[in-house]
Scaffold this active site. Sequence first.
Site, PDB file in Angstrom:
ATOM      1  N   ASP A  14       0.818  -1.216   0.000  1.00 25.91           N
ATOM      2  CA  ASP A  14       0.000   0.000   0.000  1.00 25.91           C
ATOM      3  C   ASP A  14       0.851   1.264   0.000  1.00 25.91           C
ATOM      4  O   ASP A  14       0.646   2.176  -0.819  1.00 25.91           O
ATOM      5  CB  ASP A  14      -0.936   0.022   1.216  1.00 25.91           C
ATOM      6  CG  ASP A  14      -1.990  -1.077   1.155  1.00 25.91           C
ATOM      7  OD1 ASP A  14      -2.422  -1.416   0.049  1.00 25.91           O
ATOM      8  OD2 ASP A  14      -2.364  -1.593   2.217  1.00 25.91           O
ATOM      9  N   ARG A  93      -1.744   4.073  16.818  1.00 26.72           N
ATOM     10  CA  ARG A  93      -1.916   4.963  15.669  1.00 26.72           C
ATOM     11  C   ARG A  93      -1.762   6.449  16.015  1.00 26.72           C
ATOM     12  O   ARG A  93      -1.084   7.182  15.278  1.00 26.72           O
ATOM     13  CB  ARG A  93      -3.273   4.705  14.995  1.00 26.72           C
ATOM     14  CG  ARG A  93      -3.357   3.346  14.300  1.00 26.72           C
ATOM     15  CD  ARG A  93      -2.271   3.193  13.242  1.00 26.72           C
ATOM     16  NE  ARG A  93      -2.361   1.937  12.504  1.00 26.72           N
ATOM     17  CZ  ARG A  93      -1.510   0.949  12.602  1.00 26.72           C
ATOM     18  NH1 ARG A  93      -0.471   1.043  13.415  1.00 26.72           N
ATOM     19  NH2 ARG A  93      -1.649  -0.147  11.889  1.00 26.72           N
ATOM     20  N   ASP A 122      -8.045   2.799  10.945  1.00 24.31           N
ATOM     21  CA  ASP A 122      -6.784   3.530  11.064  1.00 24.31           C
ATOM     22  C   ASP A 122      -6.810   4.888  10.376  1.00 24.31           C
ATOM     23  O   ASP A 122      -6.162   5.834  10.821  1.00 24.31           O
ATOM     24  CB  ASP A 122      -5.633   2.685  10.510  1.00 24.31           C
ATOM     25  CG  ASP A 122      -5.274   1.537  11.442  1.00 24.31           C
ATOM     26  OD1 ASP A 122      -5.677   1.592  12.623  1.00 24.31           O
ATOM     27  OD2 ASP A 122      -4.590   0.587  11.002  1.00 24.31           O
ATOM     28  N   SER A 171      -2.961 -10.439   7.005  1.00 21.59           N
ATOM     29  CA  SER A 171      -2.603  -9.047   7.252  1.00 21.59           C
ATOM     30  C   SER A 171      -2.267  -8.937   8.739  1.00 21.59           C
ATOM     31  O   SER A 171      -3.118  -9.172   9.601  1.00 21.59           O
ATOM     32  CB  SER A 171      -3.780  -8.124   6.906  1.00 21.59           C
ATOM     33  OG  SER A 171      -3.470  -6.790   7.240  1.00 21.59           O
TER      34      SER A 171
END
Length: 411
Positions: A14, A93, A122, A171
Amino acid sequence: MTKRVALAFSGGLDTTVCVPLLEEEYGYDEVVGVTVDAGQPAEEFAEAEETAEALDLEHYVVDAKAEFAELCFDSVRANATYQGYPLGTALARPVIAEAILGVAEEHDCDALAHGCTGKGNDQLRFETVWRASDKEVIAPVRELGLTREWEIEYADEKDLPVEGGNEGAWSIDTNLWSRSVEGDDLEDPTYVPPEDIYDWTTTPGAVDGEELVEIGFEMGYPVTLNGEALDPVALIEELNELAGAYGVGRTDMMEDRMLGLKVRENYEHPAATVLLTAHEALEQLVFTKSERDFKQQVDDQWAQQGYKGLVSSPLVDSLEGYLDAGQEKVTGTVTVKLQGGQCRPVARDSEYGVYSESAASFNTETVDGIEQADATGVAKYHGFQERLANQVLAGVKERQETDEEDDEGRS
């Protein structure tokens, strides 16, 4: 004038495809990659640095483990769990976002970018921090509607340094506090996960024996492990290894995300499980019932804000004020037993304990001058309102039945 954008960079598919997209689709002259260390494995940093070098990307690594560990310990004071699991990714985060913002300000970046999709949490956790700044926020994957298949083809066309976009079946997100695993077959709620999805924990019950572990607290913060004073990062790392060896700290759940999606998630969190279990056990000793009842509301609100990434909100500031006052008494030690995937408290000690052994004992006649017989009056009143309500209800039903019988007789 040169336009610069700071990108949250992991070196994965990504964020790798985001680098040329930020230049081609958004018109930025320079992309600055920022990787933040919140306790990920060393190989992830090696991958990020190798990929950044192949892309000729200006790249910075920021160590935020200490800041993250402190926030994790704040969450312990609030017994913070979301739908039954300790907050890990959610707390990491905002810490990561703050670190990236710091690099962006230091290097005169005009914008901030991430590689999050439009389906997850996120994106919101990053942007709640970034949108408080004066910088533009860019989310290429979300804004361009990218799919994983498209990204793989794009990476191949551009000869980007990713192995065909193949990052494994799962993931995985790892930090000091937790390891999350999702995707592929795990998206099916009927699918039984194989043992190889786990890395921090052994199969519960596979290890024979048991182990006693003592956690020391000061004002609600964990400070010692088996009598040894450790800084937060070291304490978490050592306890992850110790408790994980007994299979402690696995969660397989259906989680409700902020956008309304329900997803299958698997988590590992050995240290978090032990510290949260021990902390709550100590609160049980030092708090009155009223304090325990009220604090459940504080804990729930803190956890909800933490899950949303809103740890700097006015509400959390207010909740922390209550915690600062109440946690003064949460000082002492708790011994937990690790065995067969379970962590349970087996001993507690604190000078603030709201407990009298003699008062609780069946071998003493009185409690601070109160005779056992004095409880008779309390027992007579206990449940009086409920008994009265049941009697009234029974009387009403009896009259209704009588009236119905009279009506039938007249007809």
